[in-house]
Scaffold this active site. Structure first.
Site, PDB file in Angstrom:
ATOM      1  N   CYS A 114       0.701  -1.175   0.165  1.00  0.00           N
ATOM      2  CA  CYS A 114       0.304   0.127  -0.271  1.00  0.00           C
ATOM      3  C   CYS A 114       0.932   1.419   0.437  1.00  0.00           C
ATOM      4  O   CYS A 114       2.292   1.228   1.107  1.00  0.00           O
ATOM      5  CB  CYS A 114      -0.898   0.357   1.358  1.00  0.00           C
ATOM      6  SG  CYS A 114      -2.110   1.594   1.144  1.00  0.00           S
ATOM      7  N   GLU A 149       9.416  -1.522 -12.288  1.00  0.00           N
ATOM      8  CA  GLU A 149       7.489  -1.023 -12.546  1.00  0.00           C
ATOM      9  C   GLU A 149       6.528  -0.467 -11.849  1.00  0.00           C
ATOM     10  O   GLU A 149       5.517  -2.037 -11.310  1.00  0.00           O
ATOM     11  CB  GLU A 149       7.410  -2.520 -13.267  1.00  0.00           C
ATOM     12  CG  GLU A 149       7.954  -3.168 -14.204  1.00  0.00           C
ATOM     13  CD  GLU A 149       7.750  -4.021 -15.317  1.00  0.00           C
ATOM     14  OE1 GLU A 149       8.736  -4.044 -16.104  1.00  0.00           O
ATOM     15  OE2 GLU A 149       7.585  -4.845 -14.342  1.00  0.00           O
ATOM     16  N   CYS A 154      -4.401   1.042  -5.029  1.00  0.00           N
ATOM     17  CA  CYS A 154      -5.179   0.419  -3.257  1.00  0.00           C
ATOM     18  C   CYS A 154      -6.303   0.926  -3.322  1.00  0.00           C
ATOM     19  O   CYS A 154      -5.724   2.579  -3.109  1.00  0.00           O
ATOM     20  CB  CYS A 154      -3.989  -0.056  -2.452  1.00  0.00           C
ATOM     21  SG  CYS A 154      -4.239  -0.046  -0.934  1.00  0.00           S
ATOM     22  N   CYS A 156      -7.001   0.304   0.073  1.00  0.00           N
ATOM     23  CA  CYS A 156      -7.774   0.412   1.999  1.00  0.00           C
ATOM     24  C   CYS A 156      -7.751   1.695   2.650  1.00  0.00           C
ATOM     25  O   CYS A 156      -8.315   2.773   2.063  1.00  0.00           O
ATOM     26  CB  CYS A 156      -6.376  -0.614   2.362  1.00  0.00           C
ATOM     27  SG  CYS A 156      -4.954   1.082   2.084  1.00  0.00           S
ATOM     28  N   GLU A 305      14.681  -1.929 -19.637  1.00  0.00           N
ATOM     29  CA  GLU A 305      14.519  -3.728 -19.958  1.00  0.00           C
ATOM     30  C   GLU A 305      14.148  -4.178 -22.044  1.00  0.00           C
ATOM     31  O   GLU A 305      13.289  -3.311 -22.142  1.00  0.00           O
ATOM     32  CB  GLU A 305      13.673  -4.600 -18.721  1.00  0.00           C
ATOM     33  CG  GLU A 305      13.570  -4.695 -17.546  1.00  0.00           C
ATOM     34  CD  GLU A 305      13.114  -5.421 -16.938  1.00  0.00           C
ATOM     35  OE1 GLU A 305      11.965  -6.093 -16.883  1.00  0.00           O
ATOM     36  OE2 GLU A 305      12.978  -4.626 -15.582  1.00  0.00           O
ATOM     37  N   TRP A 313       5.156 -14.144 -20.673  1.00  0.00           N
ATOM     38  CA  TRP A 313       3.811 -13.529 -19.814  1.00  0.00           C
ATOM     39  C   TRP A 313       2.787 -12.825 -20.646  1.00  0.00           C
ATOM     40  O   TRP A 313       1.554 -13.025 -20.503  1.00  0.00           O
ATOM     41  CB  TRP A 313       3.873 -12.627 -18.595  1.00  0.00           C
ATOM     42  CG  TRP A 313       4.599 -11.531 -19.082  1.00  0.00           C
ATOM     43  CD1 TRP A 313       5.854 -11.123 -19.360  1.00  0.00           C
ATOM     44  CD2 TRP A 313       4.687 -10.495 -19.866  1.00  0.00           C
ATOM     45  NE1 TRP A 313       6.840  -9.774 -19.327  1.00  0.00           N
ATOM     46  CE2 TRP A 313       5.782  -9.451 -20.268  1.00  0.00           C
ATOM     47  CE3 TRP A 313       3.498  -9.946 -20.489  1.00  0.00           C
ATOM     48  CZ2 TRP A 313       6.007  -8.603 -21.379  1.00  0.00           C
ATOM     49  CZ3 TRP A 313       3.334  -8.640 -21.578  1.00  0.00           C
ATOM     50  CH2 TRP A 313       4.999  -8.237 -21.772  1.00  0.00           C
ATOM     51  N   GLU A 353       9.129 -16.307 -14.140  1.00  0.00           N
ATOM     52  CA  GLU A 353      10.040 -16.160 -15.157  1.00  0.00           C
ATOM     53  C   GLU A 353      10.899 -16.901 -15.565  1.00  0.00           C
ATOM     54  O   GLU A 353      11.648 -16.391 -16.600  1.00  0.00           O
ATOM     55  CB  GLU A 353      10.134 -14.761 -15.001  1.00  0.00           C
ATOM     56  CG  GLU A 353       9.002 -14.064 -14.760  1.00  0.00           C
ATOM     57  CD  GLU A 353      10.081 -12.383 -14.273  1.00  0.00           C
ATOM     58  OE1 GLU A 353       9.448 -11.279 -14.852  1.00  0.00           O
ATOM     59  OE2 GLU A 353      10.578 -11.849 -13.082  1.00  0.00           O
TER      60      GLU A 353
END
Length: 667
Positions: A114, A149, A154, A156, A305, A313, A353
């Site tokens: 969070c 990344e 969130c 909450c 990257e 993925w 991965e």
């Protein structure tokens, strides 16, 4: 032009902590053979660095840093804060996120903290500070890589309370909030800030892409982006407190919807990003995302990257074909990168991965196609650095990319669920790409000085200052391209009254009375003054001329013969307004006219199937020629006799290039 680095960084994510030490020495040997000169380390090591609340362990990381330093590698030091250790979630459950459905998560996965948890922030900053104290003065640490990344949301109680504070700071009074969100609709009036709830499925969220109150949901997007950015800045400041000259970044993700990257870039020393196109991703889209990343700071960027072979993925994880990785890397350099880095350097033995591509495959040998290609590229980059490093890209065309518009357009109810912001930007970018006309991707807050053309597809949300900046640009001789769904709402998603396109109506010289939405199989036609026709669809503006001239009219339906494409002379410049979604041929017809009026020509003079991009070092131009087609293509004659830096030979007249061939020509 000076760059941020002394050489082109060539390497990527390296996780020796996942392997016994006897493997490390072999890695070093293979990296040298491949020309790899840098490594990104410590990306997901929090669990090892801090095995308990009171204990830190740096012995293994010390060994890794010492080993890479002895090899004279450039080290990109990550801070490991992208994944929580299990003990923290067990002892402090509030550090975990609550999702859109209202479910509070347990320990698992990554990007799982969070951003508004004070406990998370405390431990995050503490770890980063200790890393900085230990390593920030090591001369081999070239760059710091914070978290990894950033993304996700969130919902909450921590975030709800922080959101109310954010709103109070922005709006000052609850009355201003009610006005901004038009809470008279559905009797949603708030009487106090503590009555405001988050726009998830338990509140005003209809779905992750739909909402009852767009103003509320857009503000939550802004708040979430700011919250994560605040996390980044806290870690950055912990590093800078030890070494003010440290170069600090985090890896962005192209057109990722969740974060306002123009705002983030202001806090980053250098932009870095991760490039993972699919096999069927158009090369123009990849080029556009590179240009967007360069445009965030109008400076060279880092490719943090890419995969040397395949991803793991995507739905279908195709291998990169022979030569594709090399050509893709040069496209990255052409559009402004000063680094080429991979995920990953050695393929993992387990986890989700484990089948993601790597320089060193599971076979553990250099006798692979991928390793040979990586080695070839490494040798070439070592020679190119003195020419390319830190050079600039120049453009006469700018294209506005704006995250508030991204959020607002896709939250709005209607006119069509098929209307997607990035697709609209890309289809106009693609025209310039295919004519080898350089494009700068710019923010909506830009002044647009120095450009001949500014394209602003689906400029749905016109925020404060944008009308004035665009008007000044056109008055001074610029050409502005607008499309349907422009000038509709303000920054809170409230409609500008008085007719579309709202504050841009005078500039466009048209009034849009109605907007028709077409089903996917429905089409209309654009009939141009010279008799040529092109299809259009998706939506159709029904509009009236208010000073503009009609360049094309509709060919069917009850609005047949009414204008669909217009041009309005304004000051020393002009505004083109495109009232429907044209076919590729239709865009070509319209933008050919824009290009002719602006006096802009492509790198090869004509539409060419080679991708040709230039970087400049003062007055020295370096032309990148790349063939991403299936055909053998001729090299334009203007490059004959020029030195190809890759072969160190002159380009011959009549020379051709096959698929994935590359030339870098000193002009």
């Amino acid at each position: 032009m000076a760059g941020k680095f002394q050489r082109i960084l060539y390497g990527g994510d390296y996780n020796p902590n996942q392997w016994p030490e006897e493997v490390w020495k072999e890695d070093m040997r293979m990296f040298r053979k491949a020309g790899i000169n840098s490594a990104t380390i410590n990306v997901f090591s929090w669990a090892k660095l801090q095995p308990s609340e009171e204990t830190y362990y740096f012995d293994e990381l010390d060994k890794i840093v010492d080993m890479l330093s002895a090899e004279e590698d450039d080290i990109v030091m990550a801070t490991s804060t992208g994944a929580l250790p299990a003990w923290m979630v067990k002892r402090y459950p509030e550090v975990a996120r609550t999702d859109y459905e209202g479910r509070h998560h347990k320990f698992g996965q990554r990007h799982n903290a969070c951003p508004n948890s004070q406990v998370y922030r405390k431990f995050m900053v503490s770890l980063t500070a200790k890393l900085a104290e230990r390593y920030a003065h090591n001369p081999h640490i070239t760059c710091w890589h914070i978290n990894n990344e950033y993304g996700g949301e969130c919902y909450c109680e921590n975030c709800e309370k922080a959101f109310r504070v954010w709103l109070k700071k922005k709006y000052k009074t609850i009355e201003a909030v009610n006005k901004a969100w038009n809470t008279e609709f559905w009797g949603h009036t708030f009487y106090d800030f503590d009555e405001i709830v988050l726009p998830n499925v338990l509140g005003d969220g209809i779905g992750t892409e739909d909402t009852a109150f767009a103003g509320l949901s857009i503000d939550y997007k802004r708040f979430n982006s700011d919250s994560l950015l605040e996390n980044y800045c806290m870690e950055r400041d912990a590093i800078k407190a030890v070494n003010p000259d440290a170069l600090v970044t985090t890896n962005l993700m192209g057109t990722y919807k969740g974060l306002d990257y123009f705002k983030w870039a202001k806090e980053m020393d250098i932009v870095s990003w991760d490039n993972y196109p699919a096999l069927d991703t158009h090369w123009s889209f990849t080029a556009m995302t590179h240009d967007l990343m360069r445009g965030l700071k109008k400076e060279p960027f880092m490719l943090m990257e890419q995969t040397p072979s395949q991803q793991n993925w995507q739905k279908y994880n195709s291998l990169k074909r022979p030569g594709q990785m090399r050509a893709q890397s040069y496209q990255t350099l052409a559009h402004g990168a000063d680094t080429i880095q991979f995920f990953q350097l050695r393929r993992s033995v387990g986890g989700c991965e484990k089948f993601h591509g790597a320089v060193i495959a599971h076979a553990g040998t250099e006798n692979t196609r991928v390793f040979r290609e990586v080695s070839q590229l490494g040798e070439e980059l070592a020679r190119l650095g003195r020419h390319i490093l830190g050079t600039e890209n120049r453009a006469e065309v700018a294209m506005i990319f704006d995250w508030d518009n991204y959020w607002g357009l896709e939250y709005t109810s209607g006119p069509s669920e098929d209307l997607k912001y990035v697709d609209q930007i890309h289809q106009y970018y693609r025209y310039f790409y295919e004519h080898n006309i350089p494009v700068d991707m710019v923010s909506a807050e830009d002044t647009f000085a120095g450009y001949k053309v500014v394209a602003a597809p689906v400029l749905y949300m016109v925020k404060e200052g944008m009308k004035e900046a665009l008007t000044a640009f056109v008055k001074q001789g610029g050409i502005l391209i607008l499309t349907y769904m422009s000038g509709i709402v303000d920054q809170s998603d409230n409609v500008y009254l008085g007719g579309y396109p709202g504050p841009l109506r005078e500039l466009a010289g048209v009034w849009v009375e109605e907007i028709d939405a077409l089903f996917p199989d429905q089409k209309n036609q654009m009939i141009f003054a010279d008799g040529r026709e092109a299809e259009c669809g998706l939506v159709c503006d029904i509009m009236h001329l208010e000073g503009a001239e009609a360049l094309a009219v509709y060919g069917s339906d009850f609005y047949k013969d009414s204008p669909v494409v217009t041009r309005n002379a304004y000051g020393e410049g002009s505004t083109y307004y495109i009232g429907s979604d044209p076919s590729e041929e239709g865009i070509e017809m319209i933008l050919d006219k824009v290009r002719e009026e602006a006096g802009i020509s492509g790198a090869s003079g004509e539409k060419a199937r080679l991708e040709i991009v230039s970087r400049w070092n003062g007055e020295q131009e370096y032309g990148f020629l790349m063939n991403f087609t299936d055909q053998v293509l001729p090299v334009p004659e203007r490059f004959a006799g020029k030195e190809d830096l890759l072969t160190e030979k002159a380009v011959e007249s009549g020379e051709t290039m096959k698929k994935y061939d590359v030339k870098i020509v000193k002009m």
